[in-house]
Design a protein around this motif. Structure first.
Motif, PDB file in Angstrom:
ATOM      1  N   LEU A 145     122.383  31.305  47.534  1.00 45.43           N
ATOM      2  CA  LEU A 145     123.149  32.437  48.028  1.00 45.43           C
ATOM      3  C   LEU A 145     122.307  33.686  47.800  1.00 45.43           C
ATOM      4  N   ALA A 146     122.188  34.548  48.816  1.00 43.44           N
ATOM      5  CA  ALA A 146     121.416  35.777  48.687  1.00 43.44           C
ATOM      6  C   ALA A 146     122.122  36.899  49.439  1.00 43.44           C
ATOM      7  N   CYS A 147     122.131  38.082  48.822  1.00 45.30           N
ATOM      8  CA  CYS A 147     122.709  39.258  49.465  1.00 45.30           C
ATOM      9  C   CYS A 147     121.598  39.979  50.217  1.00 45.30           C
ATOM     10  N   VAL A 148     121.806  40.219  51.497  1.00 42.97           N
ATOM     11  CA  VAL A 148     120.783  40.888  52.306  1.00 42.97           C
ATOM     12  C   VAL A 148     120.775  42.404  52.084  1.00 42.97           C
ATOM     13  N   LYS A 149     121.814  42.910  51.419  1.00 44.52           N
ATOM     14  CA  LYS A 149     121.886  44.351  51.167  1.00 44.52           C
ATOM     15  C   LYS A 149     121.271  44.741  49.816  1.00 44.52           C
ATOM     16  N   CYS A 150     121.635  44.021  48.751  1.00 44.36           N
ATOM     17  CA  CYS A 150     121.158  44.411  47.417  1.00 44.36           C
ATOM     18  C   CYS A 150     120.137  43.445  46.821  1.00 44.36           C
ATOM     19  N   ASP A 151     119.777  42.362  47.514  1.00 42.03           N
ATOM     20  CA  ASP A 151     118.787  41.382  47.073  1.00 42.03           C
ATOM     21  C   ASP A 151     119.253  40.529  45.885  1.00 42.03           C
ATOM     22  N   PHE A 152     120.569  40.441  45.652  1.00 45.41           N
ATOM     23  CA  PHE A 152     121.110  39.547  44.631  1.00 45.41           C
ATOM     24  C   PHE A 152     120.891  38.112  45.073  1.00 45.41           C
ATOM     25  N   LYS A 153     120.521  37.223  44.129  1.00 48.58           N
ATOM     26  CA  LYS A 153     120.290  35.815  44.460  1.00 48.58           C
ATOM     27  C   LYS A 153     120.965  34.928  43.428  1.00 48.58           C
ATOM     28  N   GLU A 154     121.520  33.807  43.905  1.00 50.60           N
ATOM     29  CA  GLU A 154     122.169  32.843  43.029  1.00 50.60           C
ATOM     30  C   GLU A 154     121.905  31.449  43.571  1.00 50.60           C
TER      31      GLU A 154
END
Length: 43
Positions: free
Chosen positions: A11-20
């Protein structure tokens, strides 16, 4: 975004670059609390 990389759900956020990463249940069950898994090898 949700995607698979080498059969691992990520899972990755395209806005804040969070990854899990979603760990496979078999791997999580085999992990001891005081140790870290560095790799899984399938011969």
């Amino acid at each position: 975004m949700l995607y698979f990389e080498h059969n691992v759900e990520k899972l990755a956020c395209v806005k804040c670059d969070f990854k899990e990463t979603q760990t496979d249940p078999k791997v999580a069950a085999a992990t001891r609390p005081s140790e870290s898994v560095i790799g899984i090898f399938k011969p």
